[in-house]
Design an enzyme around this catalytic site. Sequence first.
Site, short mmCIF file in Angstrom:
data_model
loop_
_atom_site.label_atom_id
_atom_site.label_comp_id
_atom_site.label_asym_id
_atom_site.label_seq_id
_atom_site.Cartn_x
_atom_site.Cartn_y
_atom_site.Cartn_z
N LYS A 219 -2.13 -14.60 2.19
CA LYS A 219 -3.50 -14.20 1.91
C LYS A 219 -4.44 -15.39 1.72
O LYS A 219 -4.02 -16.52 1.55
CB LYS A 219 -3.54 -13.27 0.69
N ARG A 254 5.86 -7.93 -1.53
CA ARG A 254 5.50 -7.46 -0.18
C ARG A 254 5.22 -8.69 0.68
O ARG A 254 4.22 -9.37 0.48
CB ARG A 254 4.27 -6.55 -0.28
N1 HH2 Z 1 -1.99 -5.99 1.03
C1 HH2 Z 1 -2.26 -5.66 2.30
C2 HH2 Z 1 -1.92 -4.39 2.78
N2 HH2 Z 1 -1.27 -3.50 2.01
N3 HH2 Z 1 -0.34 -2.91 -0.07
C3 HH2 Z 1 -0.07 -3.21 -1.34
N4 HH2 Z 1 0.55 -2.32 -2.13
N5 HH2 Z 1 -0.41 -4.43 -1.88
C4 HH2 Z 1 -1.03 -5.38 -1.15
O1 HH2 Z 1 -1.34 -6.47 -1.69
C5 HH2 Z 1 -1.36 -5.09 0.22
C6 HH2 Z 1 -0.99 -3.82 0.73
C7 HH2 Z 1 -2.95 -6.65 3.19
O2 HH2 Z 1 -2.03 -7.40 3.94
P1 HH2 Z 1 -1.62 -7.13 5.47
O3 HH2 Z 1 -0.94 -5.81 5.61
O4 HH2 Z 1 -0.84 -8.26 5.96
O5 HH2 Z 1 -3.00 -7.14 6.25
P2 HH2 Z 1 -3.94 -6.02 6.81
O6 HH2 Z 1 -4.43 -5.19 5.68
O7 HH2 Z 1 -5.05 -6.81 7.49
O8 HH2 Z 1 -3.14 -5.19 7.78
#
Ligand code: HH2
Length: 278
Positions: A219, A254
Amino acid sequence: MKLKLRDRVLGLERPRLMGVLNLTPDSFSDGGRYLAPGAALEHARRLVAEGAEILDLGAESTRPGAAPVPLEEERRRLLPVLEAVLELGVPVSVDTRKPEVAEAALRLGAHLVNDTSGLADPRIAEVAARYDAPLVVMHTPHPDPRRMMAAARYLDIVAEVRAQLLKWARRAERLGVPQVVLDPGFGFGKKREHNLALLARLSELAGLGYPLLVGLSRKRLIGELTGVEAADQRVCGSVAAHLAAAARGARILRVHDVAAHRQALAVFWEVEVWDGSS
Ligand code: HH2
């Protein structure tokens, strides 16, 4: 502490790795890489081989500024891959803000609902309850990723996140959710100083008695602290952040880079639990 995932149980006496599988064209660090179902399944297999103990499948990006994905499109991206991934035998979480998507996923056999909207639509809790599935309740100051950064205003971020999470957790429980998992929502309507405060004082959330999940993988905070621009190059920084979280009580991490986290955790955890006998 244990996490009951419908037909199975995951012990949380030590930190567990949740591997991220983004079925999106626009995720901030890996958008477009696993849109084709074949590529997605191959990546899921790799995450499991590297040591993921839960897989988190999402078909809608939640990065700041992301546009919403229509219901039909989210279902179309998610469900065929979910069906194949369930065959791998690892518990599967579905990262969605829509009760309809959560319901379709649970009907196929998904084990956990990961709601990143801050219970914006409480029907998602009713759906989790109906399928006897746990629900991740994540903090965000605004459910719409296009508006959440403008809402990043706090007097005491940790106290406010703690109070809000407790409120949502109790609401989810009243709606029948069998087990709530809390998540401070790193990066969701939070600036560098907010994310740092939450990480440094994470024990205050771990002490609430719910399993604690964190997602700091690749992030912006990691980029800000390290100067590394390319999100997929932020592996070491992500590992360091997650170890700091685990030391403060986080029990589900995660992550995108499972192998690196697994290696780091293997060392970290031996030291944490060492009692002088071996
Ligand atoms: N962060 C993201 C997505 N889902 N779920 C939880 N529970 N906690 C988090 O911190 C979280 C999440 C964002 O990361 P990523 O899936 O890599 O990116 P994007 O939202 O752009 O798909």
